[in-house]
Scaffold this active site. Structure first.
Site, short mmCIF file in Angstrom:
data_model
loop_
_atom_site.label_atom_id
_atom_site.label_comp_id
_atom_site.label_asym_id
_atom_site.label_seq_id
_atom_site.Cartn_x
_atom_site.Cartn_y
_atom_site.Cartn_z
N GLU A 1 50.82 62.50 65.54
CA GLU A 1 51.51 62.43 66.83
C GLU A 1 52.82 61.64 66.74
O GLU A 1 52.84 60.48 66.30
CB GLU A 1 50.59 61.75 67.85
CG GLU A 1 51.14 61.84 69.26
CD GLU A 1 50.15 61.29 70.31
OE1 GLU A 1 49.05 60.86 69.94
OE2 GLU A 1 50.54 61.31 71.49
N LYS B 1 42.79 55.20 74.89
CA LYS B 1 43.29 56.19 73.92
C LYS B 1 44.59 55.66 73.29
O LYS B 1 44.84 55.83 72.09
CB LYS B 1 43.52 57.53 74.63
CG LYS B 1 43.88 58.67 73.69
CD LYS B 1 45.37 58.88 73.56
CE LYS B 1 45.69 60.02 72.61
NZ LYS B 1 47.11 60.13 72.29
N ASP C 1 36.31 55.22 58.10
CA ASP C 1 35.54 56.17 58.90
C ASP C 1 35.99 55.97 60.36
O ASP C 1 35.45 55.13 61.09
CB ASP C 1 34.05 55.86 58.72
CG ASP C 1 33.17 56.79 59.54
OD1 ASP C 1 33.71 57.49 60.43
OD2 ASP C 1 31.95 56.82 59.30
N HIS D 1 58.63 59.53 74.12
CA HIS D 1 57.69 60.34 73.36
C HIS D 1 58.27 61.72 73.07
O HIS D 1 58.28 62.18 71.94
CB HIS D 1 56.39 60.47 74.15
CG HIS D 1 55.38 61.36 73.51
ND1 HIS D 1 54.69 60.99 72.37
CD2 HIS D 1 54.95 62.60 73.81
CE1 HIS D 1 53.87 61.96 72.03
NE2 HIS D 1 54.02 62.96 72.88
P1 HMG Z 1 63.07 51.52 72.37
O1 HMG Z 1 62.68 50.23 72.94
O2 HMG Z 1 64.12 52.35 73.05
O3 HMG Z 1 63.46 51.33 70.85
O4 HMG Z 1 61.75 52.38 72.25
P2 HMG Z 1 64.76 50.65 70.26
O5 HMG Z 1 65.76 51.73 69.99
O6 HMG Z 1 65.19 49.48 71.07
O7 HMG Z 1 64.21 50.11 68.84
C1 HMG Z 1 63.31 49.00 68.74
C2 HMG Z 1 62.48 49.17 67.49
O8 HMG Z 1 61.56 50.26 67.69
C3 HMG Z 1 63.27 49.51 66.25
O9 HMG Z 1 63.71 48.34 65.63
C4 HMG Z 1 62.22 50.22 65.40
O10 HMG Z 1 61.38 49.30 64.74
C5 HMG Z 1 61.42 50.96 66.46
P3 HMG Z 1 65.04 48.37 64.66
O11 HMG Z 1 64.71 49.19 63.47
O12 HMG Z 1 66.13 48.98 65.47
O13 HMG Z 1 65.21 46.93 64.32
N1 HMG Z 1 61.95 52.32 66.67
C6 HMG Z 1 61.68 53.35 65.85
N2 HMG Z 1 60.96 53.41 64.74
C7 HMG Z 1 60.88 54.61 64.13
N3 HMG Z 1 61.47 55.73 64.60
C8 HMG Z 1 62.20 55.71 65.72
C9 HMG Z 1 62.34 54.47 66.41
N4 HMG Z 1 62.96 54.09 67.54
C10 HMG Z 1 62.71 52.79 67.67
N5 HMG Z 1 62.79 56.82 66.15
C11 HMG Z 1 60.22 54.08 71.88
C12 HMG Z 1 61.69 53.71 71.90
C13 HMG Z 1 60.02 55.55 71.56
C14 HMG Z 1 59.56 53.26 70.80
C15 HMG Z 1 59.64 53.72 73.32
O14 HMG Z 1 60.15 54.62 74.25
C16 HMG Z 1 58.15 53.70 73.38
O15 HMG Z 1 57.52 52.72 73.04
N6 HMG Z 1 57.52 54.77 73.90
C17 HMG Z 1 56.09 54.87 74.01
C18 HMG Z 1 55.63 55.94 73.12
C19 HMG Z 1 54.12 56.03 73.02
O16 HMG Z 1 53.37 55.22 73.46
N7 HMG Z 1 53.72 57.06 72.35
C20 HMG Z 1 52.31 57.34 72.12
C21 HMG Z 1 52.01 58.71 72.57
S1 HMG Z 1 51.69 58.75 74.25
C22 HMG Z 1 49.99 58.48 74.29
O17 HMG Z 1 49.27 59.21 73.68
C23 HMG Z 1 49.37 57.26 74.88
C24 HMG Z 1 49.36 57.07 76.37
O18 HMG Z 1 48.80 58.15 77.08
C25 HMG Z 1 48.53 55.84 76.58
C26 HMG Z 1 48.49 55.36 77.99
O19 HMG Z 1 48.54 56.16 78.90
O20 HMG Z 1 48.36 54.13 78.15
C27 HMG Z 1 50.74 56.87 76.85
#
Ligand code: HMG
Length: 776
Positions: free
Chosen positions: A106, A287, A303, A400
């Site tokens: 994911e 989740k 596991d 995401h």
């Molecule tokens: P952001 O704050 O805009 O990131 O978040 P940023 O650009 O300020 O960067 C901060 C740091 O994040 C970076 O540090 C990286 O370490 C990392 P730096 O290298 O700049 O010193 N980072 C990345 N690492 C790898 N690839 C990238 C990247 N971008 C930043 N492209 C972010 C952006 C997407 C992280 C934010 O929007 C976020 O946290 N989103 C949440 C995403 C999420 O939770 N996804 C899981 C799937 S959804 C799910 O299944 C769960 C859920 O249903 C659970 C629930 O309901 O509670 C949501």
């Protein structure tokens, strides 16, 4: 651990955290090393990991697991399945930075965990963790119990003998400091009871050893209680193996995307409360936690089903399903905490069956099972915090979906080097759907929208596709290229189509000729040492792209020598030049050539690690094109000014055969690549190129005109014998001169070739004699 010992350990951890965090240099150094890691190429990331952690990164490229081992691991095995592996960064745990491998399909999970961990390190002191010893519980089911008190008393009074007997079945565990610690009977009602056996399983996950002990003990339990024993199995709800991760953030510093720290803290608390109140929400909340934990499970060979079962069981321990994490505010601090029962191991299980797990554990600095469980809890908590923050601040889809967009683009067939452009296109459109990605692929009005050619109207992208099932290679190579040819007219060329434009750009026999050329030069390959399929695929792909570049640049010089020369001179020197004007076919050819050069370089930068080979491949590609330019120039001077430089003409003319390039591409598969090998391949390629050019140009001479450069024609012009070329004595003279040069080069290389390659210097002769009826 008794209460006092536990308090002591907690105190030590806190002290350690404060001491190490005070070391500001450590934070700075870490940030400098890993910031922007995601912006690097895959190869650069592997190089960095290898350099900093000294990890053998080879296993990461093919998943580590051999087919033979896979076949031994499960029944009816038919193969293996891949999953991306990434690094969770910024995890400051008990004062020490960890780089955490995470394997998950994911998108956005790894980014989210890293982003949250960064906040937790920067706005607080990172994570504190606490864990109990790795004690698992096994159950022996007792049936037909009539008197519970009596059964309980019998088990209790025979505890020592039960422990002693059970420990016989796990003697090695006892030697390591583990083994059975306690035995208890629990009443279940309806005549059933559970004899619970508590076993310290040290660094193993514990399932095997617990089940072995239980089966060994069952007859004794039956004898002691006089009751029938039912099933014997461990419980995955390992309440005696718990771990806690906790962080404290300075609320002021928690500001995020235009929201103040106060606002962020309060919105996250509201979201947490929602999960507390509603079990539909609690399931999704958990989740999110599992997103992180399961990814570390996958990467470390755990596991994951056992972990999942335990966490969900724990979430509804009190009869109502609850969120596993907790958030609250204390003074000016926002606190997050996750406590979970979790059974993971760093010894045994499948860890030894796949060298990749060893490499992953090395990245984690070989934790014991308790430390690994603590790391997982931190990743779970970070993941949960990131999701709640994103959900409350901007909604989950923004972060995401922009990361998921890559998958969408790949799924509709956007070529990998253009995925970033496709994502940008989707972002600009605000639509992360397959249809939008397809639109990119079809290139409708794309460039205006992403602003690359701002101000120009009605431009559309052109496409080139080619599919090759190459003779002598099992690989099928597919290329789909989308590019801007600076025209209002959109052109789509399929290499196989034999269309007019394809013939013009790649030669009249196009596909057949390509196959023919490939067949000759594929005969001069060196056998690969590595069995890595991805590398084999890359080798063939680079060979195909390079030959296409070779053909295209050559034919463009024939179509418009001046403009092509001018353009290529600038491009090769990495200088900017305006796109040349001309007939649409010419513009299409120039744009395609530029894009193919870009793809060639992209693949090398992304996937080849050894700098020496990277440089050699890129230089060789430039050399091939420069040689076309130079040979065309010498050809013109010979024709028009009667000025001859036969040595130089040889040098440039032979490059058309690309043999050195093919050999260098084969080097990708070598386990050790150094300057010596690269130099050897260049010399060998030189011999091949001369021999094949000699054969080819004399064979082709029959039809030769002064239109196309040809080495024999050039020599005849120099000797003023153009019209005598088909006389045997003239040909013999050319042959003698050229063969002497060839033989000299062969003699020079022969002693340098290791014995396993000794036959190679003659390989070109075999190849050409199969394909041309040699006139020598
Ligand atoms: P952001 O704050 O805009 O990131 O978040 P940023 O650009 O300020 O960067 C901060 C740091 O994040 C970076 O540090 C990286 O370490 C990392 P730096 O290298 O700049 O010193 N980072 C990345 N690492 C790898 N690839 C990238 C990247 N971008 C930043 N492209 C972010 C952006 C997407 C992280 C934010 O929007 C976020 O946290 N989103 C949440 C995403 C999420 O939770 N996804 C899981 C799937 S959804 C799910 O299944 C769960 C859920 O249903 C659970 C629930 O309901 O509670 C949501």
């Amino acid at each position: 651990m008794d209460n006092r010992a536990a308090q002591q350990r907690i105190g030590q951890i806190r002290q350690q955290i404060v001491q190490e965090i005070d070391d500001k240099d450590q934070k700075l150094e870490y940030a400098q090393l890993w910031a922007g890691f995601y912006k690097k190429t895959l190869q650069q990331r592997l190089d960095q990991l290898n350099k900093i952690q000294n990890v053998n990164v080879e296993h990461f490229k093919d998943g580590g697991l051999s087919l033979q081992n896979a076949n031994l691991m499960v029944e009816n095995c038919i193969g293996k399945i891949g999953m991306p592996l990434g690094l969770g960064l910024n995890f400051l745990i008990n004062g020490q930075y960890y780089i955490i491998p995470m394997a998950i399909e994911e998108p956005s999970v790894i980014a989210a965990a890293s982003a949250a961990a960064k906040t937790i390190a920067e706005c607080g002191n990172g994570f504190e963790t606490y864990s109990t010893r790795p004690v698992m519980m096994g159950q022996i089911q007792l049936l037909n119990v009539e008197n519970y008190s009596k059964a309980e008393c019998l088990i209790d009074s025979n505890k020592v003998s039960i422990i002693n007997r059970g420990n016989q079945a796990c003697a090695n565990m006892v030697k390591r400091g583990g083994g059975i610690e306690d035995v208890k009977l629990r009443q279940l009602g309806e005549g059933q009871a559970s004899v619970d056996i508590f076993i310290n399983v040290c660094d193993s996950m514990g399932a095997n050893i617990v089940n072995t002990v239980l089966e060994h003990l069952a007859p004794l339990v039956e004898e002691i209680t006089g009751h029938q024993v039912g099933i014997k199995i461990l419980t995955n709800l390992c309440l005696n193996r718990k771990v806690t991760s906790l962080f404290r953030l300075n609320i002021e510093k928690m500001s995020y995307k235009n929201y103040t720290g106060q606002q962020v803290a309060s919105m996250i608390l509201n979201a947490y409360k929602f999960a507390e109140l509603d079990y539909f929400r609690a399931v999704t909340h958990n989740k999110g936690i599992l997103n992180g934990i399961e990814a570390v499970c996958n990467a470390t060979g755990q596991d994951g089903r056992a972990v999942n079962a335990s966490l969900h069981g724990y979430a509804c321990l009190n009869g109502k399903y609850k969120p596993l994490s907790k958030y609250w505010i204390e003074g000016n601090e926002f606190i997050g905490e996750l406590t979970i029962p979790i059974s993971v191991g760093t010894q045994g299980g499948v860890i030894s069956q796949n060298p990749l797990y060893q490499a992953v554990l090395q990245i984690l600095e070989y934790p014991d099972s308790q430390r690994l469980a603590e790391i997982m809890a931190c990743v779970g908590l970070a993941q949960n915090f990131a999701a709640l923050r994103a959900l409350t601040v901007e909604g989950i889809q923004k972060g995401h979906m922009s990361l998921h967009a890559k998958n969408i683009a790949i799924s509709v067939g956007v070529p990998e080097h253009q995925v970033e452009d496709a994502v940008l296109f989707m972002k600009n459109r605000g639509s992360f759907r397959k249809e939008t990605a397809k639109e990119f692929l079809k290139a409708y009005h794309l460039f205006q929208e992403i602003g690359k050619v701002k101000g120009k109207k009605n431009q559309s992208l052109c496409t080139f596709s080619a599919q090759f099932q190459l003779e002598g290679s099992q690989e099928k190579v597919e290329l789909h290229v989308v590019f801007d040819c600076h025209s209002n007219k959109r052109i789509d060329v399929d290499f196989l189509s034999k269309s007019e434009i394809s013939i013009k750009l790649f030669g009249s026999k196009s596909h057949t000729w390509f196959q023919h050329l490939f067949k000759i030069i594929n005969k001069v390959k060196i056998e690969e040492e590595s069995e890595s399929l991805p590398k084999k695929g890359l080798t063939v792909k680079l060979k195909v792209i390079s030959i296409l570049i070779n053909l295209l640049s050559y034919n463009l010089l024939i179509i418009d020598y001046e403009k092509t020369r001018n353009y290529l001179n600038y491009v090769l020197n990495q200088q900017h030049i305006d796109f040349p004007d001309g007939e649409i076919e010419f513009k299409y050819g120039i744009a395609l050539l530029t894009e193919l050069l870009h793809i060639f370089e992209y693949n090398i930068q992304q996937f080849i690690g050894e700098q020496v080979l990277k440089n050699a491949l890129l230089n060789e590609q430039n050399l091939i094109i420069k040689s076309h330019l130079n040979s065309f120039e010498l050809w013109q001077r010979a024709k028009l000014d009667k000025e001859f430089q036969i040595g130089n003409f040889w040098l440039y003319r032979k490059k058309r055969l690309s043999c050195t390039m093919m050999l260098l591409c084969d080097c990708i598969n070598f386990k050790t690549i150094d300057e010596k090998l690269v130099e050897l391949m260049k010399q060998l390629g030189d011999v091949y190129e001369i021999e094949i050019t000699l054969t080819r140009d004399t064979e082709k001479w029959k039809d030769a005109t002064l239109k196309d450069p040809n080495i024999y024609t050039y020599w005849l012009m120099q000797h003023d014998q153009l019209l005598q070329g088909d006389r045997n004595c003239v040909l013999d003279q050319f042959k003698n001169e050229s063969s002497a040069m060839l033989e000299m080069k062969r003699q020079r290389i022969q002693p340098l070739l290791p014995s396993s390659m000794a036959h190679l210097s003659k390989q070109a002769t075999t190849a050409v004699s199969l394909l041309y009826q040699s006139r020598f």
